[in-house]
Design a protein around this motif. Sequence first.
Motif, PDB file in Angstrom:
ATOM      1  N   VAL A  66       0.845  -1.194   0.000  1.00 29.31           N
ATOM      2  CA  VAL A  66       0.000   0.000   0.000  1.00 29.31           C
ATOM      3  C   VAL A  66       0.880   1.243   0.000  1.00 29.31           C
ATOM      4  O   VAL A  66       1.859   1.324   0.757  1.00 29.31           O
ATOM      5  N   ALA A  67       0.552   2.210  -0.833  1.00 22.11           N
ATOM      6  CA  ALA A  67       1.309   3.461  -0.912  1.00 22.11           C
ATOM      7  C   ALA A  67       0.350   4.637  -0.955  1.00 22.11           C
ATOM      8  O   ALA A  67      -0.765   4.530  -1.476  1.00 22.11           O
ATOM      9  N   LEU A  68       0.786   5.772  -0.405  1.00 20.83           N
ATOM     10  CA  LEU A  68       0.003   7.003  -0.419  1.00 20.83           C
ATOM     11  C   LEU A  68       0.601   7.989  -1.407  1.00 20.83           C
ATOM     12  O   LEU A  68       1.809   8.053  -1.583  1.00 20.83           O
ATOM     13  N   ARG A  69      -0.264   8.790  -2.020  1.00 22.40           N
ATOM     14  CA  ARG A  69       0.230   9.901  -2.839  1.00 22.40           C
ATOM     15  C   ARG A  69      -0.860  10.941  -3.006  1.00 22.40           C
ATOM     16  O   ARG A  69      -2.051  10.649  -2.857  1.00 22.40           O
ATOM     17  N   ARG A  70      -0.437  12.147  -3.325  1.00 24.23           N
ATOM     18  CA  ARG A  70      -1.347  13.247  -3.630  1.00 24.23           C
ATOM     19  C   ARG A  70      -1.648  13.215  -5.119  1.00 24.23           C
ATOM     20  O   ARG A  70      -0.732  12.996  -5.931  1.00 24.23           O
ATOM     21  N   VAL A  71      -2.914  13.410  -5.498  1.00 24.69           N
ATOM     22  CA  VAL A  71      -3.299  13.273  -6.903  1.00 24.69           C
ATOM     23  C   VAL A  71      -4.015  14.534  -7.392  1.00 24.69           C
ATOM     24  O   VAL A  71      -4.574  15.301  -6.599  1.00 24.69           O
ATOM     25  N   SER A  72      -4.014  14.700  -8.716  1.00 31.36           N
ATOM     26  CA  SER A  72      -4.707  15.848  -9.316  1.00 31.36           C
ATOM     27  C   SER A  72      -5.160  15.594 -10.747  1.00 31.36           C
ATOM     28  O   SER A  72      -5.921  16.394 -11.289  1.00 31.36           O
ATOM     29  N   SER A  73      -4.711  14.519 -11.389  1.00 29.42           N
ATOM     30  CA  SER A  73      -5.075  14.290 -12.784  1.00 29.42           C
ATOM     31  C   SER A  73      -6.523  13.823 -12.895  1.00 29.42           C
ATOM     32  O   SER A  73      -7.068  13.230 -11.957  1.00 29.42           O
ATOM     33  N   PRO A  74      -7.166  14.067 -14.043  1.00 33.62           N
ATOM     34  CA  PRO A  74      -8.554  13.617 -14.217  1.00 33.62           C
ATOM     35  C   PRO A  74      -8.725  12.121 -13.983  1.00 33.62           C
ATOM     36  O   PRO A  74      -9.705  11.693 -13.355  1.00 33.62           O
ATOM     37  N   ALA A  75      -7.780  11.303 -14.467  1.00 31.46           N
ATOM     38  CA  ALA A  75      -7.905   9.856 -14.297  1.00 31.46           C
ATOM     39  C   ALA A  75      -7.824   9.471 -12.819  1.00 31.46           C
ATOM     40  O   ALA A  75      -8.592   8.631 -12.342  1.00 31.46           O
ATOM     41  N   ASP A  76      -6.910  10.105 -12.085  1.00 29.32           N
ATOM     42  CA  ASP A  76      -6.764   9.787 -10.660  1.00 29.32           C
ATOM     43  C   ASP A  76      -7.973  10.253  -9.857  1.00 29.32           C
ATOM     44  O   ASP A  76      -8.429   9.556  -8.937  1.00 29.32           O
ATOM     45  N   VAL A  77      -8.495  11.431 -10.196  1.00 26.80           N
ATOM     46  CA  VAL A  77      -9.668  11.939  -9.474  1.00 26.80           C
ATOM     47  C   VAL A  77     -10.878  11.052  -9.745  1.00 26.80           C
ATOM     48  O   VAL A  77     -11.663  10.756  -8.840  1.00 26.80           O
ATOM     49  N   ALA A  78     -11.037  10.590 -10.989  1.00 23.40           N
ATOM     50  CA  ALA A  78     -12.137   9.685 -11.317  1.00 23.40           C
ATOM     51  C   ALA A  78     -12.015   8.379 -10.534  1.00 23.40           C
ATOM     52  O   ALA A  78     -13.002   7.869  -9.987  1.00 23.40           O
ATOM     53  N   ALA A  79     -10.798   7.841 -10.448  1.00 22.37           N
ATOM     54  CA  ALA A  79     -10.591   6.600  -9.696  1.00 22.37           C
ATOM     55  C   ALA A  79     -10.892   6.797  -8.217  1.00 22.37           C
ATOM     56  O   ALA A  79     -11.469   5.921  -7.558  1.00 22.37           O
ATOM     57  N   MET A  80     -10.541   7.964  -7.696  1.00 19.35           N
ATOM     58  CA  MET A  80     -10.793   8.272  -6.288  1.00 19.35           C
ATOM     59  C   MET A  80     -12.289   8.345  -6.003  1.00 19.35           C
ATOM     60  O   MET A  80     -12.777   7.739  -5.045  1.00 19.35           O
ATOM     61  N   THR A  81     -13.031   9.060  -6.834  1.00 14.69           N
ATOM     62  CA  THR A  81     -14.465   9.219  -6.562  1.00 14.69           C
ATOM     63  C   THR A  81     -15.228   7.914  -6.809  1.00 14.69           C
ATOM     64  O   THR A  81     -16.223   7.641  -6.129  1.00 14.69           O
ATOM     65  N   GLU A  82     -14.765   7.092  -7.735  1.00 17.61           N
ATOM     66  CA  GLU A  82     -15.396   5.787  -7.940  1.00 17.61           C
ATOM     67  C   GLU A  82     -15.180   4.894  -6.716  1.00 17.61           C
ATOM     68  O   GLU A  82     -16.083   4.150  -6.302  1.00 17.61           O
ATOM     69  N   MET A  83     -13.978   4.975  -6.119  1.00 16.47           N
ATOM     70  CA  MET A  83     -13.729   4.215  -4.893  1.00 16.47           C
ATOM     71  C   MET A  83     -14.633   4.698  -3.769  1.00 16.47           C
ATOM     72  O   MET A  83     -15.190   3.892  -3.012  1.00 16.47           O
ATOM     73  N   GLU A  84     -14.826   6.019  -3.652  1.00 16.97           N
ATOM     74  CA  GLU A  84     -15.690   6.562  -2.595  1.00 16.97           C
ATOM     75  C   GLU A  84     -17.129   6.104  -2.792  1.00 16.97           C
ATOM     76  O   GLU A  84     -17.830   5.812  -1.814  1.00 16.97           O
ATOM     77  N   ASP A  85     -17.599   6.042  -4.029  1.00 17.71           N
ATOM     78  CA  ASP A  85     -18.935   5.495  -4.291  1.00 17.71           C
ATOM     79  C   ASP A  85     -19.042   4.069  -3.755  1.00 17.71           C
ATOM     80  O   ASP A  85     -20.042   3.694  -3.117  1.00 17.71           O
ATOM     81  N   ALA A  86     -18.015   3.269  -4.020  1.00 19.41           N
ATOM     82  CA  ALA A  86     -18.038   1.882  -3.557  1.00 19.41           C
ATOM     83  C   ALA A  86     -18.002   1.816  -2.031  1.00 19.41           C
ATOM     84  O   ALA A  86     -18.705   1.010  -1.417  1.00 19.41           O
ATOM     85  N   ALA A  87     -17.216   2.691  -1.412  1.00 21.59           N
ATOM     86  CA  ALA A  87     -17.080   2.670   0.050  1.00 21.59           C
ATOM     87  C   ALA A  87     -18.343   3.156   0.744  1.00 21.59           C
ATOM     88  O   ALA A  87     -18.730   2.624   1.792  1.00 21.59           O
ATOM     89  N   PHE A  88     -18.988   4.192   0.170  1.00 20.99           N
ATOM     90  CA  PHE A  88     -20.146   4.800   0.818  1.00 20.99           C
ATOM     91  C   PHE A  88     -21.475   4.252   0.306  1.00 20.99           C
ATOM     92  O   PHE A  88     -22.538   4.591   0.839  1.00 20.99           O
ATOM     93  N   GLY A  89     -21.445   3.433  -0.762  1.00 15.47           N
ATOM     94  CA  GLY A  89     -22.683   2.933  -1.331  1.00 15.47           C
ATOM     95  C   GLY A  89     -23.484   4.020  -2.021  1.00 15.47           C
ATOM     96  O   GLY A  89     -24.717   3.994  -2.011  1.00 15.47           O
ATOM     97  N   SER A  90     -22.788   4.979  -2.645  1.00 15.55           N
ATOM     98  CA  SER A  90     -23.451   6.102  -3.314  1.00 15.55           C
ATOM     99  C   SER A  90     -23.285   5.982  -4.827  1.00 15.55           C
ATOM    100  O   SER A  90     -22.661   5.037  -5.328  1.00 15.55           O
ATOM    101  N   ASP A  91     -23.816   6.957  -5.548  1.00 10.09           N
ATOM    102  CA  ASP A  91     -23.723   6.969  -7.013  1.00 10.09           C
ATOM    103  C   ASP A  91     -23.468   8.401  -7.476  1.00 10.09           C
ATOM    104  O   ASP A  91     -24.227   8.957  -8.268  1.00 10.09           O
ATOM    105  N   LEU A  92     -22.388   8.997  -6.973  1.00 11.36           N
ATOM    106  CA  LEU A  92     -22.117  10.410  -7.221  1.00 11.36           C
ATOM    107  C   LEU A  92     -20.731  10.646  -7.801  1.00 11.36           C
ATOM    108  O   LEU A  92     -20.256  11.785  -7.854  1.00 11.36           O
ATOM    109  N   ALA A  93     -20.061   9.591  -8.239  1.00  6.45           N
ATOM    110  CA  ALA A  93     -18.668   9.719  -8.647  1.00  6.45           C
ATOM    111  C   ALA A  93     -18.462  10.761  -9.743  1.00  6.45           C
ATOM    112  O   ALA A  93     -17.564  11.604  -9.652  1.00  6.45           O
ATOM    113  N   GLU A  94     -19.281  10.726 -10.783  1.00  9.08           N
ATOM    114  CA  GLU A  94     -19.050  11.615 -11.926  1.00  9.08           C
ATOM    115  C   GLU A  94     -19.232  13.090 -11.577  1.00  9.08           C
ATOM    116  O   GLU A  94     -18.339  13.903 -11.834  1.00  9.08           O
ATOM    117  N   PRO A  95     -20.369  13.509 -10.960  1.00 13.86           N
ATOM    118  CA  PRO A  95     -20.499  14.931 -10.627  1.00 13.86           C
ATOM    119  C   PRO A  95     -19.484  15.401  -9.592  1.00 13.86           C
ATOM    120  O   PRO A  95     -18.996  16.538  -9.666  1.00 13.86           O
TER     121      PRO A  95
END
Length: 260
Positions: free
Chosen positions: A124-153
Amino acid sequence: MADAGELLLLYDRYLRTEAETPGAVSVERLGPLRLVSFQGGRGFVTYPAPGAGETLAEFVEGALEHFRGIPSITRVEWKTRGHDRAPGLHEALLGSGFRPQERESIMLGPARALDVEVPLPEGVALRRVSSPADVAAMTEMEDAAFGSDLAEPIARALLARLERGDGMELWVAEAEGRVVGAGRLEPVAGTPVAGIWGGAVLARWRGRGIYRALTAARARSALAIGCTLIHSDSSEYSRPILQRAGLVAVSTTTPYLWTR
């Protein structure tokens, strides 16, 4: 270290109204209320600590009428605090179709208390992100963790803020080629406070120190830019972790949600 009462005064001074809405698309005023529109169809209602004799309940229907008039707004959050004196507000919100969500603890305390070394699981590694691909991956993970459907907006809103450069930082934990945890750091301009928000770890990876490691990385970054206090609205999952580290539960906050 300040006690809970002193920290609550700092919260009311520094962390209400403008401090809560750095990504606002538009802001309107209605009496003491701040009516905020965000990208992704989200409305938000906040206000300073109510003064003596101030009746917030009388503004509920007017605030909702404002957001009903904005077709892009599909949901509205009205943020309440446990220490506010707001007679009749709960009943007025329910009467207008708002529904209370999970109550959270308002946490505040020294950033240095969170700046600790946390061993990460192997791979496991940590890093700071800012690219569109990384932000999309981050919000998709949060959807999975929280059981939501808001990744794209949410991804669109975060990328717009990164482009504006308002100080927000996005941090992720990665393992096996994917994002498994994430969180934001939000310095509050003109104050010694930075907020930690959106902390999430996939269920399979919880209990291994990843949340604490992400928190420590964000606290370290906050200290590097001169922020000495950390604030978080914490669920019952994260509150004990932050409390053990030295943050103080100064009050509670309950969001009330209306959906179109």
